[in-house]
Design a protein around this motif. Structure first.
Motif, PDB file in Angstrom:
ATOM      1  N   SER A   1      -9.412  -2.374   8.818  1.00 57.33           N
ATOM      2  CA  SER A   1      -9.588  -1.074   8.305  1.00 57.33           C
ATOM      3  C   SER A   1     -10.017   0.118   9.434  1.00 57.33           C
ATOM      4  CB  SER A   1     -10.400  -0.787   7.236  1.00 57.33           C
ATOM      5  OG  SER A   1     -10.596   0.620   6.840  1.00 57.33           O
ATOM      6  N   LEU A   2      -9.245   1.138   9.709  1.00 58.78           N
ATOM      7  CA  LEU A   2      -9.756   1.961  10.574  1.00 58.78           C
ATOM      8  C   LEU A   2     -10.353   3.241  10.056  1.00 58.78           C
ATOM      9  CD1 LEU A   2      -6.311   1.955  12.770  1.00 58.78           C
ATOM     10  CD2 LEU A   2      -8.391   0.760  13.217  1.00 58.78           C
ATOM     11  N   THR A   3     -11.480   3.775  10.437  1.00 60.58           N
ATOM     12  CA  THR A   3     -12.094   5.091  10.074  1.00 60.58           C
ATOM     13  C   THR A   3     -11.387   6.247  10.626  1.00 60.58           C
ATOM     14  OG1 THR A   3     -14.107   3.977  10.005  1.00 60.58           O
ATOM     15  CG2 THR A   3     -14.334   6.263  10.272  1.00 60.58           C
TER      16      THR A   3
ATOM     17  N   PHE B   1       4.681   2.750   5.896  1.00 60.97           N
ATOM     18  CA  PHE B   1       3.354   2.825   5.128  1.00 60.97           C
ATOM     19  C   PHE B   1       3.800   2.061   3.833  1.00 60.97           C
ATOM     20  CE2 PHE B   1       1.805   5.613   8.018  1.00 60.97           C
ATOM     21  CZ  PHE B   1       0.460   5.637   7.898  1.00 60.97           C
ATOM     22  N   LEU B   2       2.669   1.601   3.288  1.00 66.75           N
ATOM     23  CA  LEU B   2       2.562   0.962   1.988  1.00 66.75           C
ATOM     24  C   LEU B   2       2.245   1.828   0.789  1.00 66.75           C
ATOM     25  CD1 LEU B   2       0.752  -2.407   2.997  1.00 66.75           C
ATOM     26  CD2 LEU B   2       3.164  -2.027   2.505  1.00 66.75           C
ATOM     27  N   SER B   3       1.592   2.819   1.058  1.00 68.97           N
ATOM     28  CA  SER B   3       0.933   3.949   0.502  1.00 68.97           C
ATOM     29  C   SER B   3       0.795   5.122   1.129  1.00 68.97           C
ATOM     30  CB  SER B   3      -0.426   3.265  -0.518  1.00 68.97           C
ATOM     31  OG  SER B   3      -1.244   3.214   0.695  1.00 68.97           O
ATOM     32  N   GLU B   4       0.831   6.188   0.178  1.00 64.99           N
ATOM     33  CA  GLU B   4       0.444   7.697   0.975  1.00 64.99           C
ATOM     34  C   GLU B   4      -1.028   7.975   0.679  1.00 64.99           C
ATOM     35  OE1 GLU B   4       2.820  10.501  -1.208  1.00 64.99           O
ATOM     36  OE2 GLU B   4       4.587   9.888  -0.212  1.00 64.99           O
ATOM     37  N   PRO B   5      -1.706   8.604   1.567  1.00 64.33           N
ATOM     38  CA  PRO B   5      -2.960   8.933   1.396  1.00 64.33           C
ATOM     39  C   PRO B   5      -3.382   9.384  -0.122  1.00 64.33           C
ATOM     40  CG  PRO B   5      -2.261  10.130   3.224  1.00 64.33           C
ATOM     41  CD  PRO B   5      -1.082   9.618   2.550  1.00 64.33           C
ATOM     42  N   THR B   6      -4.438   8.642  -0.601  1.00 69.53           N
ATOM     43  CA  THR B   6      -4.952   8.600  -1.939  1.00 69.53           C
ATOM     44  C   THR B   6      -6.362   8.933  -2.090  1.00 69.53           C
ATOM     45  OG1 THR B   6      -2.980   7.382  -2.664  1.00 69.53           O
ATOM     46  CG2 THR B   6      -4.617   7.595  -4.312  1.00 69.53           C
ATOM     47  N   GLU B   7      -6.713   9.661  -2.963  1.00 73.21           N
ATOM     48  CA  GLU B   7      -8.374   9.706  -3.074  1.00 73.21           C
ATOM     49  C   GLU B   7      -8.658   8.703  -4.038  1.00 73.21           C
ATOM     50  OE1 GLU B   7     -11.600  13.430  -3.338  1.00 73.21           O
ATOM     51  OE2 GLU B   7      -9.960  13.422  -4.494  1.00 73.21           O
TER      52      GLU B   7
ATOM     53  N   CYS C   1      -5.118   4.885   2.755  1.00 74.02           N
ATOM     54  CA  CYS C   1      -3.748   4.388   2.731  1.00 74.02           C
ATOM     55  C   CYS C   1      -3.398   3.077   3.627  1.00 74.02           C
ATOM     56  CB  CYS C   1      -2.773   5.580   3.022  1.00 74.02           C
ATOM     57  SG  CYS C   1      -2.990   6.333   4.672  1.00 74.02           S
ATOM     58  N   PHE C   2      -2.611   2.523   3.304  1.00 73.50           N
ATOM     59  CA  PHE C   2      -1.928   1.412   4.213  1.00 73.50           C
ATOM     60  C   PHE C   2      -0.776   1.407   4.782  1.00 73.50           C
ATOM     61  CE2 PHE C   2      -5.110   0.314   0.820  1.00 73.50           C
ATOM     62  CZ  PHE C   2      -6.075  -0.681   1.738  1.00 73.50           C
ATOM     63  N   PHE C   3      -0.878   1.122   6.067  1.00 71.22           N
ATOM     64  CA  PHE C   3       0.508   0.638   6.790  1.00 71.22           C
ATOM     65  C   PHE C   3       0.775  -0.807   7.297  1.00 71.22           C
ATOM     66  CE2 PHE C   3      -2.451   2.457  10.047  1.00 71.22           C
ATOM     67  CZ  PHE C   3      -2.061   1.548  11.172  1.00 71.22           C
ATOM     68  N   LYS C   4       1.936  -0.809   7.914  1.00 72.59           N
ATOM     69  CA  LYS C   4       2.239  -2.371   8.380  1.00 72.59           C
ATOM     70  C   LYS C   4       2.120  -1.906  10.086  1.00 72.59           C
ATOM     71  CE  LYS C   4       4.782  -4.558   4.867  1.00 72.59           C
ATOM     72  NZ  LYS C   4       5.810  -5.330   4.722  1.00 72.59           N
ATOM     73  N   GLY C   5       1.607  -3.046  10.703  1.00 69.66           N
ATOM     74  CA  GLY C   5       1.549  -2.974  12.168  1.00 69.66           C
ATOM     75  C   GLY C   5       2.757  -3.881  12.815  1.00 69.66           C
TER      76      GLY C   5
ATOM     77  N   ASP D   1       3.682  -6.454  13.615  1.00 72.45           N
ATOM     78  CA  ASP D   1       4.317  -7.836  13.043  1.00 72.45           C
ATOM     79  C   ASP D   1       4.109  -7.962  11.577  1.00 72.45           C
ATOM     80  OD1 ASP D   1       4.850  -9.695  15.508  1.00 72.45           O
ATOM     81  OD2 ASP D   1       2.897  -8.980  15.975  1.00 72.45           O
ATOM     82  N   GLY D   2       3.831  -6.943  10.882  1.00 71.26           N
ATOM     83  CA  GLY D   2       3.655  -6.929   9.395  1.00 71.26           C
ATOM     84  C   GLY D   2       1.984  -7.045   9.066  1.00 71.26           C
ATOM     85  N   GLU D   3       1.358  -6.879   9.855  1.00 73.87           N
ATOM     86  CA  GLU D   3      -0.275  -7.058   9.384  1.00 73.87           C
ATOM     87  C   GLU D   3      -0.405  -5.610   8.981  1.00 73.87           C
ATOM     88  OE1 GLU D   3      -0.065  -5.283  13.825  1.00 73.87           O
ATOM     89  OE2 GLU D   3       0.997  -6.900  12.713  1.00 73.87           O
ATOM     90  N   ILE D   4      -1.627  -5.881   7.941  1.00 74.41           N
ATOM     91  CA  ILE D   4      -1.797  -4.763   7.036  1.00 74.41           C
ATOM     92  C   ILE D   4      -3.015  -3.853   7.604  1.00 74.41           C
ATOM     93  CG2 ILE D   4      -2.397  -3.531   4.792  1.00 74.41           C
ATOM     94  CD1 ILE D   4      -0.653  -6.037   3.581  1.00 74.41           C
ATOM     95  N   VAL D   5      -2.992  -2.575   7.750  1.00 66.95           N
ATOM     96  CA  VAL D   5      -3.873  -1.930   8.230  1.00 66.95           C
ATOM     97  C   VAL D   5      -4.364  -0.709   7.398  1.00 66.95           C
ATOM     98  CG1 VAL D   5      -4.819  -0.499  10.101  1.00 66.95           C
ATOM     99  CG2 VAL D   5      -3.035  -2.318  10.634  1.00 66.95           C
ATOM    100  N   GLU D   6      -5.605  -0.628   7.186  1.00 68.28           N
ATOM    101  CA  GLU D   6      -6.035   0.436   6.195  1.00 68.28           C
ATOM    102  C   GLU D   6      -6.455   1.932   6.906  1.00 68.28           C
ATOM    103  OE1 GLU D   6      -9.337   1.353   2.750  1.00 68.28           O
ATOM    104  OE2 GLU D   6      -9.441  -0.640   3.908  1.00 68.28           O
ATOM    105  N   VAL D   7      -6.311   3.005   6.415  1.00 72.12           N
ATOM    106  CA  VAL D   7      -6.896   4.083   7.037  1.00 72.12           C
ATOM    107  C   VAL D   7      -7.784   4.655   6.231  1.00 72.12           C
ATOM    108  CG1 VAL D   7      -6.408   6.627   7.882  1.00 72.12           C
ATOM    109  CG2 VAL D   7      -4.670   4.519   8.326  1.00 72.12           C
ATOM    110  N   ARG D   8      -8.853   4.920   6.582  1.00 68.93           N
ATOM    111  CA  ARG D   8     -10.005   5.298   5.493  1.00 68.93           C
ATOM    112  C   ARG D   8     -11.111   6.477   5.913  1.00 68.93           C
ATOM    113  NH1 ARG D   8     -13.087   2.318   1.593  1.00 68.93           N
ATOM    114  NH2 ARG D   8     -15.177   2.943   1.433  1.00 68.93           N
ATOM    115  N   GLN D   9     -10.888   7.549   5.084  1.00 69.88           N
ATOM    116  CA  GLN D   9     -11.743   8.633   5.494  1.00 69.88           C
ATOM    117  C   GLN D   9     -13.021   8.690   4.363  1.00 69.88           C
ATOM    118  OE1 GLN D   9      -9.682  12.254   5.271  1.00 69.88           O
ATOM    119  NE2 GLN D   9     -11.356  13.537   5.331  1.00 69.88           N
ATOM    120  N   THR D  10     -14.190   8.868   4.730  1.00 69.79           N
ATOM    121  CA  THR D  10     -15.245   8.758   3.939  1.00 69.79           C
ATOM    122  C   THR D  10     -15.966  10.252   4.281  1.00 69.79           C
ATOM    123  OG1 THR D  10     -16.580   7.589   5.109  1.00 69.79           O
ATOM    124  CG2 THR D  10     -15.545   6.580   3.258  1.00 69.79           C
TER     125      THR D  10
END
Length: 142
Positions: free
Chosen positions: A93-95, A113-119, A127-131, A133-142
């Motif tokens: 997960s990336l802040t 992306f696997l999903s669009e930004p969602t509250e 939201c989540f995307f693929k790197g 090699d297909g690794e899953i990465v989360e983008v997280r805002q708090t």
């Protein structure tokens, strides 16, 4: 006693492609690179006969992402049907300071992306995307 999470390691098919993505698109800084060296005890440390990895240490916000490209033995790819419900580590997960802006930027770069930004809950956007090699990465805002 343990005090913090040191790093996460990611085995990749093509270390140059992954460095380019995590450095140039995401913003990590490459601080160290190692080529296979028979003097290093890789085989013993990772318990893989004939281990010959290329290694890169990338940093973002004090966190290290360690990339490995095994020239020997060659690793298996992430299965096409891999989901976050599968056992094992499922994502990093990336802040973010602005998940929606980062989403738009990454989409423009061709990131899948696997999903669009969602509250997810009040004030927490993810939201989540693929790197590469297909690794899953989360983008997280708090």
């Amino acid at each position: 006693m343990f005090t913090k999470l040191e790093h996460v390691a990611l085995s990749v098919k093509d270390i140059e492609r992954s460095i380019e993505f995590y450095r140039d698109v995401i913003g990590f800084e490459v601080k160290m690179r190692l080529e296979p060296d028979p003097k290093l005890p890789q085989e013993k440390v990772v318990a893989l006969k004939g281990a010959a990895p290329r290694i890169a240490h990338l940093y973002l916000g004090g966190f290290m992402l360690e990339l490995f490209q095994y020239l020997s033995p060659v690793g298996r790819p992430i299965p096409e049907d891999f989901t976050q419900a599968d056992n094992g580590f499922t994502h990093i997960s990336l802040t973010s300071t602005d998940t929606r802006a980062d989403y738009k930027y990454l989409v423009e770069k061709g990131v899948e992306f696997l999903s669009e930004p969602t509250e997810f809950r009040p004030g927490v956007w993810i939201c989540f995307f693929k790197g590469p090699d297909g690794e899953i990465v989360e983008v997280r805002q708090t």
